[in-house]
Scaffold this motif. Structure first.
Motif, PDB file in Angstrom:
ATOM      1  N   THR A  21     -11.514 -12.767 -50.003  1.00  0.00           N
ATOM      2  CA  THR A  21     -11.118 -13.245 -51.355  1.00  0.00           C
ATOM      3  C   THR A  21     -11.938 -12.940 -52.532  1.00  0.00           C
ATOM      4  O   THR A  21     -11.464 -12.562 -53.720  1.00  0.00           O
ATOM      5  CB  THR A  21     -11.181 -14.881 -51.184  1.00  0.00           C
ATOM      6  OG1 THR A  21     -10.092 -15.265 -50.175  1.00  0.00           O
ATOM      7  CG2 THR A  21     -10.206 -15.361 -52.374  1.00  0.00           C
TER       8      THR A  21
ATOM      9  N   GLN B  74     -10.998 -10.451 -55.720  1.00  0.00           N
ATOM     10  CA  GLN B  74     -11.273 -10.683 -57.140  1.00  0.00           C
ATOM     11  C   GLN B  74     -12.047  -9.744 -57.715  1.00  0.00           C
ATOM     12  O   GLN B  74     -11.834  -9.356 -59.170  1.00  0.00           O
ATOM     13  CB  GLN B  74     -12.002 -12.053 -56.962  1.00  0.00           C
ATOM     14  CG  GLN B  74     -11.044 -13.239 -56.448  1.00  0.00           C
ATOM     15  CD  GLN B  74     -11.868 -14.503 -56.586  1.00  0.00           C
ATOM     16  OE1 GLN B  74     -12.974 -14.720 -56.663  1.00  0.00           O
ATOM     17  NE2 GLN B  74     -11.210 -15.739 -56.144  1.00  0.00           N
TER      18      GLN B  74
ATOM     19  N   ARG C  26      -3.985 -18.619 -46.812  1.00  0.00           N
ATOM     20  CA  ARG C  26      -3.600 -19.289 -47.950  1.00  0.00           C
ATOM     21  C   ARG C  26      -4.434 -18.768 -49.312  1.00  0.00           C
ATOM     22  O   ARG C  26      -3.814 -18.520 -50.482  1.00  0.00           O
ATOM     23  CB  ARG C  26      -3.861 -20.831 -47.946  1.00  0.00           C
ATOM     24  CG  ARG C  26      -3.475 -21.645 -49.273  1.00  0.00           C
ATOM     25  CD  ARG C  26      -3.813 -23.091 -49.013  1.00  0.00           C
ATOM     26  NE  ARG C  26      -5.114 -23.210 -48.817  1.00  0.00           N
ATOM     27  CZ  ARG C  26      -5.996 -23.579 -49.773  1.00  0.00           C
ATOM     28  NH1 ARG C  26      -5.832 -23.207 -51.113  1.00  0.00           N
ATOM     29  NH2 ARG C  26      -7.175 -23.681 -49.476  1.00  0.00           N
ATOM     30  N   LEU C  27      -5.877 -18.831 -49.316  1.00  0.00           N
ATOM     31  CA  LEU C  27      -6.555 -18.172 -50.333  1.00  0.00           C
ATOM     32  C   LEU C  27      -6.520 -16.788 -50.839  1.00  0.00           C
ATOM     33  O   LEU C  27      -6.348 -16.511 -51.754  1.00  0.00           O
ATOM     34  CB  LEU C  27      -8.125 -18.403 -50.225  1.00  0.00           C
ATOM     35  CG  LEU C  27      -8.595 -19.823 -49.891  1.00  0.00           C
ATOM     36  CD1 LEU C  27     -10.079 -20.003 -49.530  1.00  0.00           C
ATOM     37  CD2 LEU C  27      -8.284 -20.604 -51.176  1.00  0.00           C
TER      38      LEU C  27
ATOM     39  N   ALA D  60      -3.603 -15.162 -50.192  1.00  0.00           N
ATOM     40  CA  ALA D  60      -2.204 -15.214 -51.016  1.00  0.00           C
ATOM     41  C   ALA D  60      -2.347 -15.533 -52.386  1.00  0.00           C
ATOM     42  O   ALA D  60      -1.575 -14.944 -53.049  1.00  0.00           O
ATOM     43  CB  ALA D  60      -1.296 -16.208 -49.962  1.00  0.00           C
ATOM     44  N   GLU D  61      -3.039 -16.487 -52.643  1.00  0.00           N
ATOM     45  CA  GLU D  61      -3.246 -16.994 -54.152  1.00  0.00           C
ATOM     46  C   GLU D  61      -4.053 -15.977 -54.880  1.00  0.00           C
ATOM     47  O   GLU D  61      -3.868 -15.962 -56.025  1.00  0.00           O
ATOM     48  CB  GLU D  61      -4.003 -18.297 -53.893  1.00  0.00           C
ATOM     49  CG  GLU D  61      -3.221 -19.447 -53.259  1.00  0.00           C
ATOM     50  CD  GLU D  61      -4.213 -20.671 -53.222  1.00  0.00           C
ATOM     51  OE1 GLU D  61      -5.327 -20.612 -53.653  1.00  0.00           O
ATOM     52  OE2 GLU D  61      -3.605 -21.722 -52.685  1.00  0.00           O
ATOM     53  N   THR D  62      -4.650 -15.080 -54.376  1.00  0.00           N
ATOM     54  CA  THR D  62      -5.261 -14.116 -54.934  1.00  0.00           C
ATOM     55  C   THR D  62      -4.470 -13.034 -55.409  1.00  0.00           C
ATOM     56  O   THR D  62      -4.650 -12.131 -56.245  1.00  0.00           O
ATOM     57  CB  THR D  62      -6.460 -13.562 -54.236  1.00  0.00           C
ATOM     58  OG1 THR D  62      -7.333 -14.620 -53.804  1.00  0.00           O
ATOM     59  CG2 THR D  62      -7.406 -12.828 -55.119  1.00  0.00           C
ATOM     60  N   CYS D  63      -3.295 -12.654 -54.662  1.00  0.00           N
ATOM     61  CA  CYS D  63      -2.414 -11.552 -54.770  1.00  0.00           C
ATOM     62  C   CYS D  63      -1.592 -11.583 -56.111  1.00  0.00           C
ATOM     63  O   CYS D  63      -1.128 -12.841 -56.461  1.00  0.00           O
ATOM     64  CB  CYS D  63      -1.464 -11.390 -53.759  1.00  0.00           C
ATOM     65  SG  CYS D  63      -2.531 -10.993 -52.280  1.00  0.00           S
ATOM     66  N   ASP D  64      -1.473 -10.549 -56.915  1.00  0.00           N
ATOM     67  CA  ASP D  64      -0.713 -10.469 -58.043  1.00  0.00           C
ATOM     68  C   ASP D  64       0.908 -10.613 -57.768  1.00  0.00           C
ATOM     69  O   ASP D  64       1.690 -11.244 -58.206  1.00  0.00           O
ATOM     70  CB  ASP D  64      -0.946  -9.407 -58.840  1.00  0.00           C
ATOM     71  CG  ASP D  64      -2.224  -9.071 -59.436  1.00  0.00           C
ATOM     72  OD1 ASP D  64      -2.715  -9.884 -60.296  1.00  0.00           O
ATOM     73  OD2 ASP D  64      -3.049  -8.330 -58.984  1.00  0.00           O
ATOM     74  N   GLN D  65       1.174  -9.883 -56.447  1.00  0.00           N
ATOM     75  CA  GLN D  65       2.636 -10.030 -55.820  1.00  0.00           C
ATOM     76  C   GLN D  65       2.451 -10.108 -54.444  1.00  0.00           C
ATOM     77  O   GLN D  65       1.762  -9.612 -53.808  1.00  0.00           O
ATOM     78  CB  GLN D  65       3.411  -8.715 -56.513  1.00  0.00           C
ATOM     79  CG  GLN D  65       3.682  -8.708 -57.880  1.00  0.00           C
ATOM     80  CD  GLN D  65       4.601  -7.374 -58.237  1.00  0.00           C
ATOM     81  OE1 GLN D  65       4.770  -6.828 -57.506  1.00  0.00           O
ATOM     82  NE2 GLN D  65       5.160  -7.629 -59.628  1.00  0.00           N
TER      83      GLN D  65
END
Length: 325
Positions: free
Chosen positions: A236, A240, A283-284, A286-291
């Protein structure tokens, strides 16, 4: 007193080893004789100076057969050497240009076409060929069926994720990151697809992920020699850092909001994140992805193999960039 001289043991028998003569037999006199000068400390086997000198000599001498060593991965985790055992496996590994540090062959082995090819390929690639006892091959292969031949593969030297951010690299940057891919064959297939479609590298997490083993090397069909694989301590955080460097992060998931042909960011620096076939993206991550992107497919199939999904996505990105005809 009368009778005391006749008790058992009072008189030394004439047939004894020491004889009937009273005295030490000259033993004490020999013990007092000198033994010469005291040897130097380096010549006395029980002295630490002697042991230190022997250790120094042993390190200076070349080793006949280097044992399996350990090296540090990029994240600090120890990675030991790997041994490929068996005639077919060894020949396939050598054909696939898997890096090797030594080829072990049993003495008086029954040579066949596979053994001859392995010996010739190893000689052409300047791989040391060492004769070993079968007991040594049993130890090296951890009891596997080696058929008298084994190939030692050194630990893979992982790059750092920051090494894949190279402004001078030709073309638009394209990196693939793996989230929870534990099959080395999937990793090797993805490395091969990255090389085929103009990618610049692959990122794997340190934990719960396949590494660049001999199986991954074979599946990559030599592409691992051209495509760097980086290891991230925290995936993750690595994603970033890619975003801060100007990359867009696209995650692959069957429930994605954007279909693959409709991706509008193909001409931008990209990181494609591939999740496991069963659990998908964490989960983490997926939350970092732009799309979150999904690959359109027939409803009769629930999901694609991770390596296949990555290949289809890389092809579509290359097609939109005009690299695939």
């Amino acid at each position: 007193m009368a009778g005391n001289s006749r008790r058992r043991g009072a008189v030394r028998k004439t047939g004894s080893k020491k004889g009937a003569v009273v005295g030490s037999g000259g033993q004490r006199r020999r013990g007092l004789e000198g033994k010469g000068p005291t040897p130097k400390a380096g010549d006395r086997p029980n002295h630490k100076a002697y042991k230190s000198a022997r250790r120094a000599e042993s390190t200076a001498e070349p080793r006949k057969a280097a044992p399996a060593r350990e090296s540090k991965r990029a994240g600090g985790k120890a990675a030991s050497t790997e041994v490929i055992a068996g005639r077919n496996s060894v020949v396939e590994a050598l054909r696939s240009s898997v890096p090797a540090s030594a080829l072990y062959v049993a003495g008086r082995i029954d040579s066949d076409d596979r053994v001859r090819e392995a010996l010739k390929t190893a000689a052409d690639r300047a791989i040391p060929i060492l004769e070993a006892q079968r007991t040594e091959l049993d130890r090296l292969s951890d009891g596997a069926v080696h058929q008298g031949i084994a190939l030692q593969v050194p630990p893979y030297e992982y790059a750092h994720p920051a090494d894949l951010v190279d402004p001078e690299a030709p073309g638009t940057p394209l990196v693939v990151a793996l989230d929870g891919i534990t099959d080395p064959r999937n990793l090797g297939a993805i490395v091969r697809s990255v090389a085929a479609f103009g990618g610049h590298g692959v990122v794997v997490p340190e934990r719960r992920s396949a590494g660049m083993t001999a199986g991954a090397w074979k599946t990559s069909a030599g592409a691992a020699a051209r495509v760097p694989v980086a290891m991230a301590t925290n995936l993750t955080r690595a994603l970033q850092d890619f975003r801060k460097a100007g990359f867009f992060v696209l995650g692959l998931d069957m429930d994605g909001d954007v279909l693959l042909p409709e991706v509008a960011l193909a001409d931008q620096p990209l990181v494609i994140v591939v999740g496991s076939e069963g659990k998908g993206l964490s989960r983490l991550v997926a939350e970092t992805c732009d799309q979150i992107v999904s690959v359109p497919m027939s409803s009769a199939i629930e999901s694609l193999n991770a390596g296949v999904a990555a290949s289809v996505t890389l092809y579509e990105i290359a097609r939109q960039r005009g690299l695939a005809r």
